[in-house]
Design an enzyme around this catalytic site. Structure first.
Site, PDB file in Angstrom:
ATOM      1  N   LYS A  22       0.828  -1.203   0.000  1.00 53.55           N
ATOM      2  CA  LYS A  22       0.000   0.000   0.000  1.00 53.55           C
ATOM      3  C   LYS A  22       0.865   1.257   0.000  1.00 53.55           C
ATOM      4  O   LYS A  22       0.617   2.204  -0.756  1.00 53.55           O
ATOM      5  CB  LYS A  22      -0.911  -0.002   1.229  1.00 53.55           C
ATOM      6  CG  LYS A  22      -1.573   1.346   1.550  1.00 53.55           C
ATOM      7  CD  LYS A  22      -2.258   1.299   2.895  1.00 53.55           C
ATOM      8  CE  LYS A  22      -2.881   2.636   3.258  1.00 53.55           C
ATOM      9  NZ  LYS A  22      -1.879   3.675   3.603  1.00 53.55           N
ATOM     10  N   ASN A  23       1.895   1.279   0.840  1.00 57.19           N
ATOM     11  CA  ASN A  23       2.709   2.480   0.980  1.00 57.19           C
ATOM     12  C   ASN A  23       3.708   2.664  -0.161  1.00 57.19           C
ATOM     13  O   ASN A  23       4.410   3.674  -0.205  1.00 57.19           O
ATOM     14  CB  ASN A  23       3.444   2.457   2.324  1.00 57.19           C
ATOM     15  CG  ASN A  23       2.493   2.637   3.491  1.00 57.19           C
ATOM     16  OD1 ASN A  23       1.407   3.188   3.345  1.00 57.19           O
ATOM     17  ND2 ASN A  23       2.887   2.151   4.652  1.00 57.19           N
ATOM     18  N   ARG A  95      -4.760  10.934   3.008  1.00 59.80           N
ATOM     19  CA  ARG A  95      -3.646  11.875   3.074  1.00 59.80           C
ATOM     20  C   ARG A  95      -2.682  11.738   1.889  1.00 59.80           C
ATOM     21  O   ARG A  95      -2.117  12.715   1.425  1.00 59.80           O
ATOM     22  CB  ARG A  95      -2.904  11.644   4.389  1.00 59.80           C
ATOM     23  CG  ARG A  95      -1.905  12.705   4.691  1.00 59.80           C
ATOM     24  CD  ARG A  95      -1.370  12.572   6.097  1.00 59.80           C
ATOM     25  NE  ARG A  95      -0.681  13.783   6.465  1.00 59.80           N
ATOM     26  CZ  ARG A  95      -1.273  14.864   6.923  1.00 59.80           C
ATOM     27  NH1 ARG A  95      -2.562  14.883   7.064  1.00 59.80           N
ATOM     28  NH2 ARG A  95      -0.579  15.938   7.220  1.00 59.80           N
ATOM     29  N   CYS A 119      -6.111   8.953   8.307  1.00 64.22           N
ATOM     30  CA  CYS A 119      -6.342   8.408   9.647  1.00 64.22           C
ATOM     31  C   CYS A 119      -5.959   9.424  10.719  1.00 64.22           C
ATOM     32  O   CYS A 119      -4.958  10.127  10.582  1.00 64.22           O
ATOM     33  CB  CYS A 119      -5.517   7.135   9.850  1.00 64.22           C
ATOM     34  SG  CYS A 119      -6.240   5.664   9.106  1.00 64.22           S
ATOM     35  N   ARG A 124       0.827  14.930  11.621  1.00 63.40           N
ATOM     36  CA  ARG A 124       1.451  14.697  10.311  1.00 63.40           C
ATOM     37  C   ARG A 124       1.398  15.947   9.434  1.00 63.40           C
ATOM     38  O   ARG A 124       0.800  15.956   8.352  1.00 63.40           O
ATOM     39  CB  ARG A 124       0.778  13.515   9.601  1.00 63.40           C
ATOM     40  CG  ARG A 124       0.937  12.223  10.353  1.00 63.40           C
ATOM     41  CD  ARG A 124       0.576  11.032   9.522  1.00 63.40           C
ATOM     42  NE  ARG A 124      -0.854  10.914   9.299  1.00 63.40           N
ATOM     43  CZ  ARG A 124      -1.420   9.949   8.598  1.00 63.40           C
ATOM     44  NH1 ARG A 124      -0.699   9.031   8.043  1.00 63.40           N
ATOM     45  NH2 ARG A 124      -2.713   9.902   8.455  1.00 63.40           N
ATOM     46  N   PRO A 125       2.003  17.042   9.870  1.00 65.50           N
ATOM     47  CA  PRO A 125       1.912  18.280   9.110  1.00 65.50           C
ATOM     48  C   PRO A 125       2.587  18.160   7.751  1.00 65.50           C
ATOM     49  O   PRO A 125       3.503  17.352   7.551  1.00 65.50           O
ATOM     50  CB  PRO A 125       2.646  19.292  10.001  1.00 65.50           C
ATOM     51  CG  PRO A 125       3.577  18.473  10.822  1.00 65.50           C
ATOM     52  CD  PRO A 125       2.875  17.170  11.060  1.00 65.50           C
ATOM     53  N   ILE A 126       2.112  18.984   6.816  1.00 63.84           N
ATOM     54  CA  ILE A 126       2.671  18.953   5.465  1.00 63.84           C
ATOM     55  C   ILE A 126       3.726  20.038   5.274  1.00 63.84           C
ATOM     56  O   ILE A 126       4.144  20.297   4.148  1.00 63.84           O
ATOM     57  CB  ILE A 126       1.544  19.112   4.420  1.00 63.84           C
ATOM     58  CG1 ILE A 126       0.744  20.388   4.715  1.00 63.84           C
ATOM     59  CG2 ILE A 126       0.651  17.897   4.400  1.00 63.84           C
ATOM     60  CD1 ILE A 126      -0.249  20.728   3.651  1.00 63.84           C
ATOM     61  N   ASP A 127       4.174  20.660   6.376  1.00 67.72           N
ATOM     62  CA  ASP A 127       5.127  21.755   6.228  1.00 67.72           C
ATOM     63  C   ASP A 127       6.435  21.309   5.602  1.00 67.72           C
ATOM     64  O   ASP A 127       7.081  22.080   4.882  1.00 67.72           O
ATOM     65  CB  ASP A 127       5.380  22.439   7.581  1.00 67.72           C
ATOM     66  CG  ASP A 127       5.881  21.479   8.648  1.00 67.72           C
ATOM     67  OD1 ASP A 127       5.685  20.261   8.488  1.00 67.72           O
ATOM     68  OD2 ASP A 127       6.465  21.961   9.644  1.00 67.72           O
ATOM     69  N   LEU A 128       6.847  20.045   5.835  1.00 68.25           N
ATOM     70  CA  LEU A 128       8.094  19.571   5.239  1.00 68.25           C
ATOM     71  C   LEU A 128       7.964  19.446   3.722  1.00 68.25           C
ATOM     72  O   LEU A 128       8.924  19.712   2.991  1.00 68.25           O
ATOM     73  CB  LEU A 128       8.506  18.229   5.849  1.00 68.25           C
ATOM     74  CG  LEU A 128       8.887  18.257   7.336  1.00 68.25           C
ATOM     75  CD1 LEU A 128       9.248  16.865   7.817  1.00 68.25           C
ATOM     76  CD2 LEU A 128      10.046  19.221   7.581  1.00 68.25           C
ATOM     77  N   ASP A 308       3.816   1.410  11.941  1.00 62.87           N
ATOM     78  CA  ASP A 308       2.659   0.732  11.361  1.00 62.87           C
ATOM     79  C   ASP A 308       2.478  -0.695  11.882  1.00 62.87           C
ATOM     80  O   ASP A 308       1.478  -1.345  11.567  1.00 62.87           O
ATOM     81  CB  ASP A 308       2.762   0.703   9.830  1.00 62.87           C
ATOM     82  CG  ASP A 308       2.310   2.007   9.200  1.00 62.87           C
ATOM     83  OD1 ASP A 308       1.792   2.876   9.918  1.00 62.87           O
ATOM     84  OD2 ASP A 308       2.478   2.162   7.973  1.00 62.87           O
ATOM     85  N   VAL A 330       6.822   8.055  16.850  1.00 58.28           N
ATOM     86  CA  VAL A 330       6.596   8.619  15.515  1.00 58.28           C
ATOM     87  C   VAL A 330       5.327   9.465  15.469  1.00 58.28           C
ATOM     88  O   VAL A 330       5.342  10.610  15.002  1.00 58.28           O
ATOM     89  CB  VAL A 330       6.550   7.499  14.460  1.00 58.28           C
ATOM     90  CG1 VAL A 330       6.300   8.090  13.066  1.00 58.28           C
ATOM     91  CG2 VAL A 330       7.850   6.697  14.471  1.00 58.28           C
ATOM     92  N   ARG A 400      -8.807   0.060   3.794  1.00 55.36           N
ATOM     93  CA  ARG A 400      -7.846   0.988   3.193  1.00 55.36           C
ATOM     94  C   ARG A 400      -6.472   0.345   3.011  1.00 55.36           C
ATOM     95  O   ARG A 400      -5.686   0.811   2.189  1.00 55.36           O
ATOM     96  CB  ARG A 400      -7.699   2.244   4.065  1.00 55.36           C
ATOM     97  CG  ARG A 400      -8.916   3.150   4.084  1.00 55.36           C
ATOM     98  CD  ARG A 400      -8.624   4.446   4.832  1.00 55.36           C
ATOM     99  NE  ARG A 400      -7.387   5.033   4.354  1.00 55.36           N
ATOM    100  CZ  ARG A 400      -6.349   5.357   5.118  1.00 55.36           C
ATOM    101  NH1 ARG A 400      -6.396   5.166   6.416  1.00 55.36           N
ATOM    102  NH2 ARG A 400      -5.267   5.889   4.589  1.00 55.36           N
TER     103      ARG A 400
END
Length: 421
Positions: A22-23, A95, A119, A124-128, A308, A330, A400
């Site tokens: 999946k990933n 996401r 989820c 899990r910010p998207i700033d990076l 995970d 994490v 999912r």
């Protein structure tokens, strides 16, 4: 709405084949946006809700997508992209939809994406991601629930240091940098096998990427990438889940298609718990005829113990002999499965990001729910060993990330079925 009904106490025996990761498949599907001149055929594509969601995202961009689940294939024609906006109603579901921003920026110089969902396991910010795009020369604006990125003069190679080895940010920046002018250097990137798989796929399309899987990735930008067929790697998290299922149920299962190199920490911890694990080139055999021993785990970025797999391993610890500590480093909100396991009789105490698990002789079946993808897997594992009947709701989370879960477990001897509520 559907639910799972499990009657526990059946040892799992036999062989289960692991599906494509999946990933790995989600960034690969996003990367098809970079491929031109021909149609792409992705093989070993798992039949997951997330695959269908990101396929719908691509369709909103004018890309032609055909999912052939019976052949584990996805056929993508991205020769023409008619739209650069990914809508809220799709992106909020998953996401990983945000991964299309890098390819759109690289190929078209513009992208507009709804703020992502997914989820509820942490911020899990998207700033990076955005920091990387800005370093490559993109102009970022945020408003009305959307993020817009523009690079009217194209992206330029840059040196980018990630404050945290984020998998999603590494993938997005890698795809954007593949067509940026000049050399890009990504320092402190994620090193997961899925990163290596994406880099291999991009290189087959004509990218020039070195160092994927190490702490420095170098990308020499190219002017064009040509679409190419690719086979997705096996899912190490699915493999780990069935390994723990075998150990918990005192079974004997051969996990075909699993790559042991990708899940070394899980193998090491299972062996420490007294479980028999035999590895060969085609898969992994897991067998156990007794209660596992309690062992401590601490999640870390790859190559550490995978976050995970934390929930599934905790499920095993609930019926192990002794007590163990589970430390989550994490994500800050990844103990949502604890309340559900407690309902089944587990003894777990939480203190911040640490959970103390005291093994019990048995769990009891009851009504529970899947609060997120991996929590759902943990509850299924608990149900497989619980006395009596376990009913699991909100199983869309499980769908999912697990391909044909019920069928695979039934073939191993589990008493599990899917019903409409």
């Amino acid at each position: 709405m559907e639910k799972l009904i499990i009657n526990g106490g059946k040892p799992l025996r036999g062989t289960v084949k692991i599906s494509g990761a999946k990933n790995a498949v989600l960034p690969a599907i996003a990367a098809t946006l970079l491929g031109q001149d021909r149609v792409t055929v992705l093989d070993e594509v798992p039949n997951l809700d997330d695959v269908r969601t990101i396929s719908e995202v691509l369709k909103t961009l004018g890309v032609k997508v055909q999912h052939v689940p019976e052949q584990c294939q996805l056929i993508v024609d991205a020769s023409s992209i008619e739209n650069i906006t990914a809508p809220y109603e799709l992106v909020r579901r998953m996401r990983a939809s945000f991964l299309i921003m890098g390819p759109l920026l690289a190929r078209l110089g513009e992208a507009k994406i709804s703020l992502p969902g997914g989820c509820a396991i942490g911020t899990r910010p998207i700033d990076l991601h955005l920091k990387g795009f800005e370093a490559l020369g993109a102009q970022i604006s945020i408003g009305h629930g959307y993020i817009e990125a523009k690079a009217p003069n194209g992206l330029k190679g840059a040196r980018i240091y990630l404050d945290f080895p984020s998998v999603g940010a590494t993938e997005n920046i890698l795809m954007a940098a593949s067509m940026a002018e000049g050399l890009s250097v990504i320092e402190n990137p994620a090193q997961e096998p899925e990163i290596v798989d994406l880099a291999n796929y991009l290189n087959i399309m004509g990218a020039k990427i070195r160092g994927a899987g190490t702490n420095v990735i170098k990308v020499e930008g190219v002017k064009k990438l040509v679409a190419h067929d690719y086979t997705i790697i096996p899912d190490r998290i699915e493999a780990g889940t069935y390994m723990i299922a075998a150990a918990m149920t005192r079974g004997d299962v051969y996990i075909a298609n699993a790559i042991s190199e990708h899940i070394k920490p899980v193998i090491a911890k299972l062996k420490e718990a007294g479980v028999t694990v035999d590895e060969d080139v085609d898969g992994i055999r897991v067998a156990c005829d007794h209660r596992p021993k309690a062992v401590d785990i601490k999640t870390l970025p790859y190559p550490g113990f995978p976050t995970d797999m934390q929930a599934q391993f905790m499920a095993m610890l609930t019926i192990s002999t002794g007590s163990a500590m589970v430390t989550e480093t994490v994500f800050e909100n990844r103990f949502m499965h604890v309340d559900e396991l407690r309902r089944m009789g587990a003894r777990i105490k939480i203190d911040g990001r640490t959970a103390m698990v005291h093994g019990v002789d048995y769990l009891t079946g009851c009504q529970v729910k899947a609060t997120d993808l991996r929590a759902g897997a943990a509850i299924v594992l608990a149900g497989l060993v619980a006395e009596g009947e376990t009913q699991i709701g909100y199983i869309h989370h499980i769908d999912r990330g697990y391909d044909n879960l019920v069928e695979k477990l039934v073939n191993l001897g589990a008493d599990i079925r899917r019903v409409d509520q």
